[in-house]
Design an enzyme around this catalytic site. Structure first.
Site, PDB file in Angstrom:
ATOM      1  N   ASP A  59      79.529 -18.943  48.244  1.00  0.00           N
ATOM      2  CA  ASP A  59      79.720 -17.559  48.682  1.00  0.00           C
ATOM      3  C   ASP A  59      80.912 -17.578  49.637  1.00  0.00           C
ATOM      4  OD1 ASP A  59      79.688 -15.105  49.961  1.00  0.00           O
ATOM      5  OD2 ASP A  59      77.504 -14.959  49.945  1.00  0.00           O
ATOM      6  N   TYR A 152      88.317   0.181  49.694  1.00  0.00           N
ATOM      7  CA  TYR A 152      88.802  -0.891  48.806  1.00  0.00           C
ATOM      8  C   TYR A 152      90.310  -1.063  48.984  1.00  0.00           C
ATOM      9  CZ  TYR A 152      90.096  -3.471  44.594  1.00  0.00           C
ATOM     10  OH  TYR A 152      90.639  -4.403  43.731  1.00  0.00           O
ATOM     11  N   LEU A 184      94.981  -1.732  36.398  1.00  0.00           N
ATOM     12  CA  LEU A 184      93.669  -1.639  35.733  1.00  0.00           C
ATOM     13  C   LEU A 184      93.451  -2.794  34.756  1.00  0.00           C
ATOM     14  CD1 LEU A 184      91.237   0.429  35.435  1.00  0.00           C
ATOM     15  CD2 LEU A 184      92.409   1.222  33.364  1.00  0.00           C
ATOM     16  N   VAL A 185      92.376  -3.556  34.980  1.00  0.00           N
ATOM     17  CA  VAL A 185      92.015  -4.677  34.109  1.00  0.00           C
ATOM     18  C   VAL A 185      90.584  -4.463  33.651  1.00  0.00           C
ATOM     19  CG1 VAL A 185      91.964  -7.191  33.894  1.00  0.00           C
ATOM     20  CG2 VAL A 185      93.334  -6.147  35.714  1.00  0.00           C
ATOM     21  N   THR A 187      87.234  -5.557  33.097  1.00  0.00           N
ATOM     22  CA  THR A 187      86.320  -6.650  33.482  1.00  0.00           C
ATOM     23  C   THR A 187      85.006  -5.998  33.940  1.00  0.00           C
ATOM     24  OG1 THR A 187      86.959  -6.569  35.814  1.00  0.00           O
ATOM     25  CG2 THR A 187      88.269  -8.022  34.399  1.00  0.00           C
TER      26      THR A 187
HETATM   27  P1  NAP Z   1      84.732  -9.281  38.166  1.00  0.00           P
HETATM   28  O1  NAP Z   1      84.772  -9.509  36.697  1.00  0.00           O
HETATM   29  O2  NAP Z   1      83.646  -8.435  38.732  1.00  0.00           O
HETATM   30  O3  NAP Z   1      84.763 -10.700  38.901  1.00  0.00           O
HETATM   31  C1  NAP Z   1      84.623 -10.812  40.287  1.00  0.00           C
HETATM   32  C2  NAP Z   1      84.364 -12.262  40.652  1.00  0.00           C
HETATM   33  O4  NAP Z   1      84.237 -12.369  42.075  1.00  0.00           O
HETATM   34  C3  NAP Z   1      83.090 -12.800  40.028  1.00  0.00           C
HETATM   35  O5  NAP Z   1      83.326 -14.099  39.542  1.00  0.00           O
HETATM   36  C4  NAP Z   1      82.124 -12.856  41.211  1.00  0.00           C
HETATM   37  O6  NAP Z   1      81.224 -13.925  41.014  1.00  0.00           O
HETATM   38  C5  NAP Z   1      83.089 -13.162  42.362  1.00  0.00           C
HETATM   39  N1  NAP Z   1      82.544 -12.860  43.668  1.00  0.00           N
HETATM   40  C6  NAP Z   1      82.113 -11.655  44.142  1.00  0.00           C
HETATM   41  N2  NAP Z   1      81.629 -11.805  45.388  1.00  0.00           N
HETATM   42  C7  NAP Z   1      81.730 -13.120  45.703  1.00  0.00           C
HETATM   43  C8  NAP Z   1      81.391 -13.903  46.838  1.00  0.00           C
HETATM   44  N3  NAP Z   1      80.810 -13.346  47.920  1.00  0.00           N
HETATM   45  N4  NAP Z   1      81.637 -15.236  46.808  1.00  0.00           N
HETATM   46  C9  NAP Z   1      82.192 -15.815  45.723  1.00  0.00           C
HETATM   47  N5  NAP Z   1      82.551 -15.120  44.618  1.00  0.00           N
HETATM   48  C10 NAP Z   1      82.308 -13.797  44.607  1.00  0.00           C
HETATM   49  O7  NAP Z   1      86.098  -8.591  38.657  1.00  0.00           O
HETATM   50  P2  NAP Z   1      87.644  -8.923  38.370  1.00  0.00           P
HETATM   51  O8  NAP Z   1      88.249  -7.683  37.829  1.00  0.00           O
HETATM   52  O9  NAP Z   1      87.790 -10.186  37.612  1.00  0.00           O
HETATM   53  O10 NAP Z   1      88.143  -9.084  39.865  1.00  0.00           O
HETATM   54  C11 NAP Z   1      88.805 -10.247  40.343  1.00  0.00           C
HETATM   55  C12 NAP Z   1      89.812  -9.855  41.416  1.00  0.00           C
HETATM   56  O11 NAP Z   1      90.792  -9.008  40.837  1.00  0.00           O
HETATM   57  C13 NAP Z   1      89.226  -9.082  42.607  1.00  0.00           C
HETATM   58  O12 NAP Z   1      89.822  -9.547  43.792  1.00  0.00           O
HETATM   59  C14 NAP Z   1      89.648  -7.639  42.328  1.00  0.00           C
HETATM   60  O13 NAP Z   1      89.761  -6.906  43.528  1.00  0.00           O
HETATM   61  C15 NAP Z   1      90.982  -7.878  41.674  1.00  0.00           C
HETATM   62  N6  NAP Z   1      91.489  -6.759  40.866  1.00  0.00           N
HETATM   63  C16 NAP Z   1      90.764  -6.297  39.798  1.00  0.00           C
HETATM   64  C17 NAP Z   1      91.271  -5.226  39.052  1.00  0.00           C
HETATM   65  C18 NAP Z   1      90.536  -4.631  37.877  1.00  0.00           C
HETATM   66  O14 NAP Z   1      90.910  -3.533  37.437  1.00  0.00           O
HETATM   67  N7  NAP Z   1      89.545  -5.296  37.314  1.00  0.00           N
HETATM   68  C19 NAP Z   1      92.510  -4.667  39.404  1.00  0.00           C
HETATM   69  C20 NAP Z   1      93.209  -5.173  40.482  1.00  0.00           C
HETATM   70  C21 NAP Z   1      92.692  -6.233  41.201  1.00  0.00           C
HETATM   71  P3  NAP Z   1      79.711 -13.997  41.521  1.00  0.00           P
HETATM   72  O15 NAP Z   1      79.126 -12.631  41.405  1.00  0.00           O
HETATM   73  O16 NAP Z   1      79.139 -15.028  40.612  1.00  0.00           O
HETATM   74  O17 NAP Z   1      79.807 -14.483  42.938  1.00  0.00           O
END
Ligand code: NAP
Length: 257
Positions: A59, A152, A184-185, A187
């Protein structure tokens, strides 16, 4: 290279693990979901050879656990060349005064303090080895603000400041720092934001073409495979259909290209 990735259990982090492993690199997979990490490590080791991946349940909000997780790595995994600080989340989409204290604390703890914990845990070892590259995942929300996303966006603005400040503090060393800021990704990000409401989450990606997690992983790999004289300071990558945070085109004109 040995690559440490937080948030490796899903989305951009998991895609980044696949991309580095496919390129012949070793990956340390950190997140809270131990079973998912173990499955991913097993599948990467089967596909790319034994000792490609190591699952590290963690974590990132726990500063002591983060530091210990790095110092307690098996000796042949300890020399991290690249760290991708990617774990992050959004909670809720509401006017700033309506975000609950819990939502605010979660976003600040994971997105800001989690990245800081990673910096503190990893940079001293990189400095000792005079080698290392810190990649921090920002967002278009590091640059723009959209309605309902104030907290955020504030955390992601802070993440950008951490990355730029870290570069300032390290510029006279051999270490490199990159910020990769996606738009926007598609996920689980929105599913997490809306606490499992799949209909609301799906609507975010409907009628438009978002980036894939693999698109972002490719930017991370590119930033970390440049000649050592090069420091990619920031990559800002959006879908073609997105101009800034909230300006996302939808409909046939986007879909039929
Ligand atoms: P996601 O699919 O929800 O993945 C988020 C990851 O963060 C998961 O592996 C989750 O794993 C982990 N996580 C959350 N809280 C945690 C903690 N306390 N300790 C360790 N790991 C933790 O989302 P994503 O889109 O891939 O996001 C990844 C990054 O990209 C983030 O920083 C997000 O802000 C950024 N981002 C996303 C987008 C978008 O549109 N998707 C756009 C711009 C930036 P566990 O739950 O297993 O811990």
């Amino acid at each position: 290279m040995t690559v440490f990735i937080t948030g490796a259990s899903a989305g951009i982090g998991a895609a980044t693990a696949h991309a580095f492993a496919s390129g012949g690199h070793r990956v340390v997979l950190a997140a809270r979901s131990a079973d998912t990490l173990a499955d991913l490590a097993r599948s990467l080791n089967e596909r790319h050879g034994e000792n490609t991946a190591l699952a590290l349940p963690l974590d990132v909000t726990d500063a002591e656990a983060h530091a210990r997780a790095i110092t307690d790595l098996p000796s042949d995994w300890r020399d991290i060349d690249v760290a991708v600080l990617n774990a992050g989340l959004a909670k809720g989409l509401s006017p700033v005064w309506e975000n609950t204290v819990e939502e605010v604390n979660q976003m600040v703890d994971v997105n800001v303090k989690g990245v800081l914990n990673g910096i503190r845990a990893l940079i001293p070892g990189m400095l000792d080895r005079a080698r290392g590259h810190m990649v921090i995942i920002g967002s278009t929300a590091s640059h723009f603000v959209y309605p309902g996303g104030t907290i955020y966006c504030a955390t992601k603005h802070a993440v950008r400041a951490l990355a730029l400040g870290l570069k300032q503090d390290l510029h006279a060393t051999p270490l490199r720092v990159s910020l990769v800021s996606p738009g926007l990704v598609e996920t689980d990000f929105s599913l997490v934001r809306f606490s499992g409401d799949a209909q609301r989450a799906d609507a975010v990606y409907s009628d438009t073409v978002a980036l894939t997690p693999e698109d972002v992983a490719e930017a991370v790999v590119w930033a970390t495979t440049q000649p050592s004289r090069v420091n990619v300071q920031e990559v800002l990558v959006t879908p073609r259909a997105q101009a800034a945070g909230g300006a996302i085109a939808r409909g046939d004109e986007v879909l039929n290209v």
